[in-house]
Design a protein around this motif. Structure first.
Motif, PDB file in Angstrom:
ATOM      1  N   THR A   1       0.811  -1.220   0.000  1.00 38.96           N
ATOM      2  CA  THR A   1       0.000   0.000   0.000  1.00 38.96           C
ATOM      3  C   THR A   1       0.849   1.277   0.000  1.00 38.96           C
ATOM      4  O   THR A   1       0.325   2.364   0.166  1.00 38.96           O
ATOM      5  CB  THR A   1      -0.955   0.030   1.208  1.00 38.96           C
ATOM      6  N   GLY A   2       2.155   1.117  -0.196  1.00 41.29           N
ATOM      7  CA  GLY A   2       2.999   2.319  -0.266  1.00 41.29           C
ATOM      8  C   GLY A   2       2.715   3.157  -1.495  1.00 41.29           C
ATOM      9  O   GLY A   2       2.827   4.380  -1.460  1.00 41.29           O
TER      10      GLY A   2
ATOM     11  N   SER B   1       3.439   6.160  -8.634  1.00 44.89           N
ATOM     12  CA  SER B   1       4.593   5.863  -9.494  1.00 44.89           C
ATOM     13  C   SER B   1       5.313   4.583  -9.074  1.00 44.89           C
ATOM     14  O   SER B   1       5.589   4.371  -7.898  1.00 44.89           O
ATOM     15  CB  SER B   1       5.602   7.026  -9.446  1.00 44.89           C
TER      16      SER B   1
ATOM     17  N   ILE C   1       7.793   1.551  -4.023  1.00 47.40           N
ATOM     18  CA  ILE C   1       8.463   2.247  -2.910  1.00 47.40           C
ATOM     19  C   ILE C   1       8.978   1.256  -1.879  1.00 47.40           C
ATOM     20  O   ILE C   1      10.023   1.476  -1.262  1.00 47.40           O
ATOM     21  CB  ILE C   1       7.512   3.294  -2.270  1.00 47.40           C
ATOM     22  N   GLU C   2       8.275   0.143  -1.736  1.00 47.21           N
ATOM     23  CA  GLU C   2       8.697  -0.836  -0.728  1.00 47.21           C
ATOM     24  C   GLU C   2      10.016  -1.500  -1.114  1.00 47.21           C
ATOM     25  O   GLU C   2      10.649  -2.139  -0.275  1.00 47.21           O
ATOM     26  CB  GLU C   2       7.609  -1.904  -0.545  1.00 47.21           C
TER      27      GLU C   2
ATOM     28  N   ALA D   1      14.504   0.838  -0.572  1.00 42.88           N
ATOM     29  CA  ALA D   1      15.552   0.682   0.453  1.00 42.88           C
ATOM     30  C   ALA D   1      16.121  -0.726   0.379  1.00 42.88           C
ATOM     31  O   ALA D   1      15.450  -1.644  -0.076  1.00 42.88           O
ATOM     32  CB  ALA D   1      14.973   0.937   1.838  1.00 42.88           C
TER      33      ALA D   1
ATOM     34  N   LEU E   1      18.437   2.818   4.040  1.00 40.87           N
ATOM     35  CA  LEU E   1      17.639   3.654   3.148  1.00 40.87           C
ATOM     36  C   LEU E   1      18.447   3.997   1.906  1.00 40.87           C
ATOM     37  O   LEU E   1      19.677   4.126   1.956  1.00 40.87           O
ATOM     38  CB  LEU E   1      17.231   4.946   3.857  1.00 40.87           C
TER      39      LEU E   1
ATOM     40  N   GLN F   1      15.893   8.486  -0.242  1.00 40.60           N
ATOM     41  CA  GLN F   1      15.039   8.454   0.956  1.00 40.60           C
ATOM     42  C   GLN F   1      15.685   9.225   2.103  1.00 40.60           C
ATOM     43  O   GLN F   1      15.026  10.006   2.796  1.00 40.60           O
ATOM     44  CB  GLN F   1      14.812   6.993   1.378  1.00 40.60           C
TER      45      GLN F   1
ATOM     46  N   LEU G   1      14.478  12.834   4.054  1.00 43.34           N
ATOM     47  CA  LEU G   1      14.335  13.019   5.505  1.00 43.34           C
ATOM     48  C   LEU G   1      15.198  14.176   5.991  1.00 43.34           C
ATOM     49  O   LEU G   1      14.737  15.033   6.742  1.00 43.34           O
ATOM     50  CB  LEU G   1      14.709  11.733   6.239  1.00 43.34           C
ATOM     51  N   GLU G   2      16.454  14.200   5.550  1.00 48.41           N
ATOM     52  CA  GLU G   2      17.370  15.241   6.046  1.00 48.41           C
ATOM     53  C   GLU G   2      16.912  16.639   5.649  1.00 48.41           C
ATOM     54  O   GLU G   2      17.094  17.594   6.390  1.00 48.41           O
ATOM     55  CB  GLU G   2      18.789  14.992   5.498  1.00 48.41           C
TER      56      GLU G   2
ATOM     57  N   THR H   1       5.009  11.335  -1.130  1.00 52.47           N
ATOM     58  CA  THR H   1       6.426  11.007  -0.976  1.00 52.47           C
ATOM     59  C   THR H   1       6.838   9.699  -1.659  1.00 52.47           C
ATOM     60  O   THR H   1       7.868   9.683  -2.348  1.00 52.47           O
ATOM     61  CB  THR H   1       6.777  10.992   0.525  1.00 52.47           C
ATOM     62  N   PRO H   2       6.089   8.610  -1.500  1.00 51.38           N
ATOM     63  CA  PRO H   2       6.523   7.381  -2.191  1.00 51.38           C
ATOM     64  C   PRO H   2       6.689   7.589  -3.699  1.00 51.38           C
ATOM     65  O   PRO H   2       7.698   7.174  -4.280  1.00 51.38           O
ATOM     66  CB  PRO H   2       5.392   6.393  -1.879  1.00 51.38           C
TER      67      PRO H   2
ATOM     68  N   ILE I   1       9.762   9.700  -4.464  1.00 58.09           N
ATOM     69  CA  ILE I   1      11.034   8.989  -4.267  1.00 58.09           C
ATOM     70  C   ILE I   1      11.270   8.007  -5.414  1.00 58.09           C
ATOM     71  O   ILE I   1      12.378   7.921  -5.948  1.00 58.09           O
ATOM     72  CB  ILE I   1      11.044   8.306  -2.880  1.00 58.09           C
TER      73      ILE I   1
ATOM     74  N   ALA J   1      10.077   8.259  -8.451  1.00 54.96           N
ATOM     75  CA  ALA J   1      10.370   9.031  -9.668  1.00 54.96           C
ATOM     76  C   ALA J   1      11.772   9.627  -9.614  1.00 54.96           C
ATOM     77  O   ALA J   1      12.469   9.698 -10.632  1.00 54.96           O
ATOM     78  CB  ALA J   1       9.327  10.125  -9.852  1.00 54.96           C
TER      79      ALA J   1
ATOM     80  N   ILE K   1      15.737  14.508  12.255  1.00 52.55           N
ATOM     81  CA  ILE K   1      14.863  13.725  11.381  1.00 52.55           C
ATOM     82  C   ILE K   1      13.541  13.498  12.126  1.00 52.55           C
ATOM     83  O   ILE K   1      13.526  13.157  13.299  1.00 52.55           O
ATOM     84  CB  ILE K   1      15.510  12.350  11.076  1.00 52.55           C
TER      85      ILE K   1
ATOM     86  N   GLY L   1       7.039   3.760   2.507  1.00 54.84           N
ATOM     87  CA  GLY L   1       5.722   3.238   2.168  1.00 54.84           C
ATOM     88  C   GLY L   1       5.030   2.505   3.303  1.00 54.84           C
ATOM     89  O   GLY L   1       3.981   1.906   3.118  1.00 54.84           O
TER      90      GLY L   1
END
Lengths: 158, 755, 288
Positions: free
Chosen positions: A36-37, A51, A77-78, A81, A86, A90, A94-95, A105-106, A109, A111, B17, B27
């Motif tokens: 479901t990401g 995407s 997306i799953e 990583a 990560l 990813q 976050l940073e 976001t998924p 990332i 794309a 973070i 996800g």
């Protein structure tokens, strides 16, 4: 019409599922594979939240039929990583605080990974146009673009 | 206790973070539509195909007979509840209206209005069932435009709607729900003393919050009447309250679980699907999932009002504004409750005015009921007033920032809406704008620069937070505030600061309605202020308790223990020569010193400091196509204290981007049949990445002494200035005053041609 | 309960047979970027979906005798990456590159863009200007059809039952030729063209235009050629007077509508503006 059996590869793992002809790859990923990401923001290819990378190209999974996944290699997306490590994209998201609600976001990332796989040194303008199909309503894109450029630099070893 | 001295802060003001970050980049985070329960049915809504019609009959028999269909509901399955003002969401709402918005009763009031719902075993069967529901309509004339709706003879939506706020109250129903007025001094007399007067009429179109996540919920009601709701909202206590009222249930029989929320911006401060899914689940005894399509979102949720803003300003030659007046007419959608009141209250609040009058009208028409959208009402009204300020500066030959400085509100200024402002940072935003290199950078051909300012109240209110010290000395915190843009991070940071531990030792979660005290929804820029206050106080209580426990371990009086850098230490040599005790040292002995160390604090936070912002925008206009490119954008804001500066910047940048979209391309477009013609992201044009420049966020910190860390709400005011900032920049580039938003290319090209 | 079926034939003959024999509505799936949207919204309710991507030769680009053969189901992202085609037909390539987002580019095709029969399709004016030919296959064999003859109205094409497009042919460009495509949208991306203009032209050694072809999109029920515009710039060095005549000629052929994307007045004016600008770009590219 009975369901169609599809054999494919998702995030490096062999996968099989049954699909009705009209079901989108996004429906399959979310409802059948429980991945479901990938998100549905529009169902018409206008937002990019769904995407995925299919055979090396980023596509909207809502615009792909599940049955078209036969024999393909799909990354969601799953699968970005590597276990607990990560992907640089990813980490940079976050940073740089490049997400607020996190719904787009998924897709962003996925794309972005597709962009950097193809073009390790994009200009800011290239990054903005590449990602124009990924809508974000929270951030105004500023921090997203900074994260993308920084991830690119890190991955180049710059 | 307060922590206003920035130099003493170790965690607040840094950029860690966010605690929920990894889930959101991998996800794993569970949003509304990601929820699933065993035996779940699919719920879908049948929506009106008319803008305005009487429902003559609804025949659901064929749908019910379809194999796989488990239930069909209409308004007959909901209690017909009486008119009662609700203070549950953000902005005015009436329980009766909300009930009728969720499921039309007697009449449909807009194209897309829900009339019936089905629960079925599959999505395809649900779709087939919807097609089998036979609704007979008696079509009525409709009205879309706000000023058309105000005219005598316009189609009336509600026969029991008599304008409030006028004396005497009319005896004939109309579409004007309310008239409001805010005034100081004697405006009419003051205009006579003006050397210069500018007048203008400005309009904005309704725009949607356009969160990327469509509304979604899963509701399960047991045979004992106990219900559980998983949904994406800005407030699960709000969801619980509305569902209880609309279905006649007790609050304690509903447990509302907060899913991650994929954007709201005010649009998820009321319910659409949850009561329907509840009714379907009640009938079937099975969980029911409902997810909107993007088209549903555009047709039947949000948007915010379109409005007409008539502005008149009078000034002395030196720029002193002597009189100001605005008349606002806002579309409420199908039910009363536009944000015209906050629109009135905010539009001149940046200025120190002795003679000012603002009148507002709340007007219903055959459109979806408006929902809150980021600083509800303020962008609309301020577009008018800040465009007029630009005109005044031009007429006076004055620099627009100088004009604003000359009239700026400051501590002690009495605002037209009532209060006397304190600890405000408006003037510093103007000074920073003037000094910013952006303001003096050269401009090229067809380029222009605009500035505009904005105000938003920010609110406090009821919030709860709890802090638990775990057995190993790590800390869990629970709040009732859905995390819409990084608030878990700021909560954890404030807690960590109080306890003197690293932020990574603190794990925040958003609790459901049964696990944490009542918390008002995430809106009004209130979470960091109010929920932050609750968390800070809970952390302080825990800190105090930790000292008590250390005192027990050492067998000395609690007053003889101090808390320093995350450790209990003896207050001085007299207290005894004990080695410091860390949080973990104390936690592991908690059972022996009195049991678990926890605290839950509920507050009704008061004293939210208002937010002020000044934005600078550069545009380039293509005179042949009317296309406007935003070249550079700087947003300066008084943020009180930035708890997590990156997320404060993010709020500023995101608000500015939404305002730019509002200014240039976003609009609800209706066709001749009263149907929304652009219910998708293809033609409802939110800014995309390639439309935007970087947005420089400049944070001014004028701490709010009413908050322990000095925080002020930051999320809403950044959407207030951009509409006028863009329009003023276009004026500077072209000489054309674009008074009607959006400044879309056809409109701007037509303005060039008309010149 | 769905009556829809899906098939992916592996030869032209098999595909033609399925399409010609189909009971009810058959829909071709190549990139799917229009079809899936229409399926979901219920705008189309086919009985069978025929996925053409497994037909040999329908994906990919071949250079033949200095010209190009583009398989009908080739994703536009692949078109954009083809160096030879990009050098010879930069206008066709930039037009195909404007269809949708990066994600859509990975799927969308020239055949889909054409057969969806939208007046606003980006690749079509460029293909028409470049004298592209569609190779149509069907029960009565194969025929070459100029691209401008495929679309007959919004949502309608001249393809008969059982027919589909196998590939597009672009002729070998004459020396000192080039092309350009410009469209106008309200944002920078993710919109449907409000106006699109494709210009293809050839210059002589002195920089005088010897041949030109101009096509407009989104200003009439189908894409339209602008013969008077071509005539106006042939024989010129694209001076201001020629450009002004081109602008007027482009405006003169417009027969647009007012809708949510633009007004009649705006579309007409922009057609003139973009015709000038696209011609200027093509002229520079051709070495003029």
């Amino acid at each position: 019409m009975s369901k169609i059996h599809v054999t494919t590869t998702i995030n490096g793992e062999p996968a099989e599922f049954l699909t009705e002809p009209q079901m989108s790859l996004l429906d399959i990923l979310r409802d059948e594979m429980h991945l479901t990401g990938s998100k549905e923001g529009c169902g018409s290819g206008d937002c990019g939240a769904c995407s995925v990378i299919m055979d090396g190209r980023v596509v909207c999974s809502c615009l792909v039929l599940g049955v078209e996944a036969e024999g393909k290699d799909i990354t969601t997306i799953e699968g970005i990583a590597n276990g607990e490590d990560l992907h640089p994209v990813q980490r940079k998201f976050l940073e740089h605080a490049a997400l607020q609600c996190g719904f787009c976001t998924p897709g962003l990332i996925v794309a972005t990974k597709a962009l950097l796989d193809r073009n390790p040194d994009p200009t800011e303008t290239e990054a903005r146009y590449w990602l124009a199909g990924n809508l974000c309503r929270c951030t105004g894109y500023d921090k997203i673009i900074r994260a993308v450029m920084d991830a690119a630099a890190e991955m180049r070893g710059a | 206790m307060t922590y206003l001295n920035k130099a003493d802060l170790k965690v607040v003001g840094t950029r860690p973070i966010r605690p929920d970050g990894v889930d959101k980049v991998t996800g794993r985070a569970v949003f509304g539509a990601d929820q699933a329960l065993p035996g779940m049915l699919v719920g879908k809504l049948l929506r009106s195909t008319h803008a305005h019609a009487k429902i003559v009959s609804i025949d659901t028999s064929k749908a019910l007979a379809l194999k796989g269909v488990k239930a069909v509901v209409t308004s007959a399955d909901f209690p017909d509840i009486p008119s009662e003002e609700a203070f549950v969401g953000e902005g005015p709402m009436n329980f009766r209206d909300l009930s009728r918005n969720v499921m039309a009763r007697g009449k449909v009031l807009y194209h897309g209005h829900a009339v019936a719902a089905v629960a079925a075993t599959t999505s395809e069967i649900a779709d087939a069932a919807l097609a089998l529901i036979d609704v007979k309509y008696e079509v009525l004339p409709f009205v879309i435009d706000v000023e058309e709706a105000m005219k005598p003879g316009a189609p009336v939506l509600h026969n029991d709607l008599f304008t409030q706020g006028t004396t005497p109250q009319p005896t004939e129903p109309s579409n004007v729900a309310k008239r409001v007025q805010f005034a100081l001094g004697d405006v009419d007399a003051a205009f006579k003393t003006a050397d210069v007067i500018v007048e203008g009429r400005y309009t904005t179109e309704p725009v949607h919050q356009a969160y990327i996540e469509p509304h979604a919920c899963v509701v399960s009601v047991g045979a004992d009447g106990q219900a559980i709701i998983y949904s994406s909202s800005q407030g699960h206590f709000m969801v619980r309250a509305y569902c209880a009222k609309l279905l006649g249930m007790e609050l304690s029989n509903i447990r509302a679980m907060p899913s991650e929320i994929g954007g709201g911006f005010g649009g998820k401060t009321l319910v659409y699907l949850e009561p329907v899914a509840m009714a379907l689940s009640k009938q079937t005894g099975r969980p029911v999932k409902m997810v909107m399509t993007r088209e549903d979102v555009f047709r039947a949720t949000g948007p915010t009002s379109g409005g007409v803003i008539e502005v008149k300003l009078g000034a002395k030659k030196d720029g002193t504004i002597v009189a100001a007046e605005a008349i606002l007419k806002f579309q409420a959608g199908a039910f009363p409750g536009s944000p015209v009141q906050p629109g009135c209250m905010t539009c001149f609040a940046m200025y120190d005015l002795k003679d000012v009058r603002i009148i507002g009208y709340d007007v219903v028409s055959n459109r979806p009921k408006v929902a809150a959208y980021r600083a509800p009402g303020a962008p609309i009204s301020t577009f008018g007033t800040e465009s007029a300020m630009d005109e005044l500066a031009l007429k006076l030959g004055m620099d627009p920032i100088e004009l604003r400085l000359k009239n700026a509100a400051k501590d002690g200024t009495k605002a037209a809406y009532g209060p006397t402002l304190q600890n405000i940072g408006y003037i510093p935003t103007l000074q920073a704008a003037k000094a910013h290199p952006h303001y003096s950078a050269p401009l090229g051909k067809n380029q222009g620069r605009g500035v505009a300012s904005g105000f938003w109240f920010n609110i406090g209110g009821e919030s709860s937070g709890s802090v638990h010290v775990n057995e190993d000395g790590s800390v869990s915190i629970v709040t009732g505030s859905p995390d819409i843009g990084g608030s878990r991070a700021s909560m954890a940071m404030m807690c960590a600061e109080v306890l003197g531990i690293p932020m990574e030792k603190v794990r925040p979660v958003v609790g459901d309605t049964a696990t944490i005290g009542f918390t008002h929804l995430t809106g009004g820029s209130r979470v960091t202020f109010a929920t932050g206050m609750a968390v800070t106080q809970a952390a302080e209580k825990v800190r105090d308790e930790l000292k008590v426990r250390a005192a027990k371990i050492w067998d000395i009086p609690p007053e003889a223990v101090e808390w320093k850098d995350g450790m209990a230490v003896p207050a001085g040599a007299n207290a005894g020569g004990f080695d410091p005790l860390s949080l973990a040292d104390i936690a592991i002995k908690a059972a022996k010193t009195g049991g678990p160390i926890i605290s839950e604090v509920s507050v009704n936070a008061q004293g939210a400091g208002p937010g002020f912002a000044t934005h600078i925008c550069d545009v380039e206009v293509d005179p042949e196509t009317g296309f406007t490119t935003v070249l550079r954008y700087t947003a300066i804001q008084d943020v009180g204290r930035a708890i997590h500066p990156s997320y404060v910047e993010g709020q500023i940048q995101g608000g500015a981007a939404q305002g730019i979209g509002w200014a240039l391309n976003e609009e609800y477009i209706y066709n001749a049949k009263g149907e929304l013609d652009n219910p998708g992201f293809l033609d409802y044009r939110v800014p995309v990445a390639s439309d935007m420049p970087m947005i420089e966020a400049v944070m001014i910190e004028v701490p709010n002494p009413r908050h322990p860390f000095g925080a002020k709400g930051v999320g809403e005011v950044p959407i207030v200035p951009p509409l006028a900032a863009v329009a003023n920049a276009v004026r500077s580039a072209t000489g054309l005053r674009m008074a009607d938003l959006p400044i879309s290319p056809p409109k701007l090209r037509a303005a060039f041609d008309a010149r | 309960m769905s009556s829809l079926s899906y098939t992916a034939p592996t030869s032209v003959n098999e595909a033609v047979g399925i399409l010609a024999g189909a009971q009810g509505l058959a829909k071709i799936l190549s990139g799917g970027t229009d079809l899936l949207v229409q399926l979901r919204s219920g705008r189309t309710k086919p009985d069978i979906i025929v996925d053409t991507k497994k037909i040999p030769g329908i994906m990919g680009i071949r250079e033949v005798d200095g010209g190009f053969v583009i398989g009908a189901a080739t994703p536009c992202s692949v078109i954009g990456e083809h160096a030879g085609l990009s050098a010879a037909y930069p206008g066709v390539v930039e037009a195909s590159g404007l269809i949708g987002s990066t994600q859509v580019q990975g799927r969308c095709t020239l055949a889909g863009n054409l057969c969806n029969a939208s007046p606003a399709a980006d690749s079509v004016p460029a293909m028409i200007a470049a004298r592209a030919t569609a190779i149509v296959v069907g029960p009565s064999g194969q025929r070459a059809v100029p691209v401008e003859q495929i679309v007959t109205g919004p949502g309608r094409t001249s393809l008969a039952k059982g027919e589909f497009i196998l590939e597009f042919h672009l002729p070998k460009p004459a020396p000192h030729s080039s092309d350009a495509y410009l469209r106008f949208i309200p944002r920078t991306e993710m919109d449907i063209a409000v106006v699109g203009v494709g210009v293809s032209l050839t210059v002589d050694a002195a920089g005088v235009i010897t041949d030109a072809r101009i096509a407009l999109g989104a200003v009439a029920p189908t894409q339209v050629l602008v013969p008077d515009g071509a005539a106006a710039i042939i024989g010129s060095k694209l001076d201001d007077a020629a450009l002004a005549k081109l602008d007027a000629a482009a405006r003169a052929v417009c027969n647009p509508i007012t809708d949510k994307r633009g007004t009649i007045d705006f579309r007409i004016k922009i057609a003139g503006v973009l015709a000038r600008r696209a011609a200027t770009i093509a002229y520079k590219r051709a070495g003029g």
